[in-house]
Design a protein around this motif. Structure first.
Motif, PDB file in Angstrom:
ATOM      1  N   SER A   1       1.056  -1.170  -0.006  1.00 54.06           N
ATOM      2  CA  SER A   1      -0.097   0.013  -0.298  1.00 54.06           C
ATOM      3  C   SER A   1       0.516   1.055   0.252  1.00 54.06           C
ATOM      4  CB  SER A   1      -0.785   0.334   1.139  1.00 54.06           C
ATOM      5  OG  SER A   1      -1.263   1.179   1.059  1.00 54.06           O
TER       6      SER A   1
ATOM      7  N   GLU B   1       0.121   2.573   4.257  1.00 57.18           N
ATOM      8  CA  GLU B   1       0.396   1.867   4.672  1.00 57.18           C
ATOM      9  C   GLU B   1       1.742   0.710   4.775  1.00 57.18           C
ATOM     10  OE1 GLU B   1      -3.817   1.466   6.184  1.00 57.18           O
ATOM     11  OE2 GLU B   1      -4.347   0.244   4.525  1.00 57.18           O
TER      12      GLU B   1
ATOM     13  N   SER C   1     -14.765  -5.519   6.062  1.00 61.48           N
ATOM     14  CA  SER C   1     -16.050  -4.675   5.024  1.00 61.48           C
ATOM     15  C   SER C   1     -16.284  -3.139   5.977  1.00 61.48           C
ATOM     16  CB  SER C   1     -16.828  -5.140   4.243  1.00 61.48           C
ATOM     17  OG  SER C   1     -15.899  -6.166   3.775  1.00 61.48           O
TER      18      SER C   1
ATOM     19  N   ILE D   1     -10.104  -9.507   7.923  1.00 55.29           N
ATOM     20  CA  ILE D   1     -10.250  -8.110   7.031  1.00 55.29           C
ATOM     21  C   ILE D   1     -12.093  -7.718   7.119  1.00 55.29           C
ATOM     22  CG2 ILE D   1     -10.450  -7.814   4.553  1.00 55.29           C
ATOM     23  CD1 ILE D   1      -8.547  -9.633   3.684  1.00 55.29           C
TER      24      ILE D   1
ATOM     25  N   ILE E   1     -14.924  -0.191   1.978  1.00 57.08           N
ATOM     26  CA  ILE E   1     -13.980  -0.240   1.411  1.00 57.08           C
ATOM     27  C   ILE E   1     -13.343  -1.645   2.489  1.00 57.08           C
ATOM     28  CG2 ILE E   1     -11.871   0.636   2.972  1.00 57.08           C
ATOM     29  CD1 ILE E   1     -13.152   3.710   1.846  1.00 57.08           C
ATOM     30  N   ASP E   2     -12.374  -2.508   2.617  1.00 52.32           N
ATOM     31  CA  ASP E   2     -11.980  -3.463   3.043  1.00 52.32           C
ATOM     32  C   ASP E   2     -11.014  -3.190   4.241  1.00 52.32           C
ATOM     33  OD1 ASP E   2     -13.743  -5.243   1.943  1.00 52.32           O
ATOM     34  OD2 ASP E   2     -11.775  -5.958   0.241  1.00 52.32           O
ATOM     35  N   LYS E   3     -10.475  -2.736   5.495  1.00 55.21           N
ATOM     36  CA  LYS E   3      -9.684  -2.922   5.876  1.00 55.21           C
ATOM     37  C   LYS E   3      -9.465  -4.177   7.323  1.00 55.21           C
ATOM     38  CE  LYS E   3     -10.935   1.617   7.569  1.00 55.21           C
ATOM     39  NZ  LYS E   3     -11.453   2.790   8.409  1.00 55.21           N
ATOM     40  N   GLN E   4      -7.843  -3.923   6.983  1.00 56.19           N
ATOM     41  CA  GLN E   4      -7.297  -5.319   7.925  1.00 56.19           C
ATOM     42  C   GLN E   4      -7.053  -4.945   9.107  1.00 56.19           C
ATOM     43  OE1 GLN E   4      -4.044  -7.662   5.662  1.00 56.19           O
ATOM     44  NE2 GLN E   4      -3.850  -5.885   4.023  1.00 56.19           N
ATOM     45  N   TYR E   5      -6.856  -6.017   9.924  1.00 57.47           N
ATOM     46  CA  TYR E   5      -7.273  -5.803  11.521  1.00 57.47           C
ATOM     47  C   TYR E   5      -5.556  -6.926  11.879  1.00 57.47           C
ATOM     48  CZ  TYR E   5     -10.561  -2.580  11.282  1.00 57.47           C
ATOM     49  OH  TYR E   5     -11.416  -1.236  11.346  1.00 57.47           O
TER      50      TYR E   5
END
Length: 225
Positions: free
Chosen positions: A95, A98, A149, A147, A157-161
């Motif tokens: 990214s 990030e 959404s 992941i 938007i997909d976010k990674q935790y």
């Protein structure tokens, strides 16, 4: 594989820690006694360098601050502080905004080294030595993620935790040093150092980032007084 009972293993490790502490106490005592000897020179050195990780992995940063007492023309005692900092990004994640750190460690150590000076000229000295060190390391490992959404006005938007493992471990070890030094005059010199540190009995909670041996190279400037 030989299975060792936990109680017996604990006794063995306790005996090892006792031996390591004795070695460090002896070397420290020699360094302090050297401070009251008729030595001709003291040295303060600051070194910066890299801990290489191979062709793909990024190198780690190393900082050292050393005090050296010259006991005789062929023998010196050195004590100091070392700091290591290493972070490896997740190679499967990209990214522009990030950066996911896959694993990392920070290490803080005090060390003491007995140095021989096989080459001792006015402007060039080669020092080789062996010593002991102790300190602690902070290991971190991003071991799982999910992941999620998130619905926004612009869409989904997909976010990674990420969930990580962090542990502080004591570290004891022995090290070997090779250090060429060039003296411009009686007050200022430059130095380089190849340093191998073998670590014993650190908690192997995360094999992908555990370090049993460290090889690094540093360079710096020093002052005599």
């Amino acid at each position: 594989m030989v299975n060792i009972p936990l109680k017996a293993l604990a006794i063995i490790m306790d005996q090892y820690h006792t031996k390591m502490k004795k070695i460090i106490v002896i070397l420290t005592t020699l360094l302090l006694l050297g401070c009251y000897s008729q030595a001709q020179r003291n040295e303060i050195t600051t070194l910066l360098g890299l801990e290489p990780k191979g062709r793909i992995l990024p190198p780690g940063d190393v900082f050292q601050l050393k005090y050296t007492r010259c006991i005789s023309p062929g023998f010196e005692l050195q004590g100091g502080f070392r700091y290591h900092n290493y972070m490896e990004p997740d190679k499967g994640f990209f990214s522009e905004k990030e950066l996911i750190i896959e694993h990392a460690y920070k290490m803080y150590k005090l060390d003491i080294t007995a140095l021989a000076v096989p080459i001792n000229h006015e402007h060039f000295k080669l020092k080789v030595g062996i010593g002991a060190d102790l300190g602690h390391a902070l290991y971190a490992f991003a071991n799982e993620y999910r992941i999620v959404s998130v619905l926004t006005s612009d869409g989904v938007i997909d976010k990674q935790y990420w969930k990580g493992v962090v542990a502080k471990t004591p570290e004891y070890g022995l090290h070997f040093v090779v250090s060429p030094n060039y003296y411009f005059n009686k007050q200022v010199y430059v130095t380089t150092q190849a340093f191998f540190n073998h670590i014993f009995d650190a908690e192997k909670f995360s094999p992908p980032i555990y370090r049993s041996g460290l090889l690094f190279f540093t360079a710096g400037i020093g002052f005599t007084f």
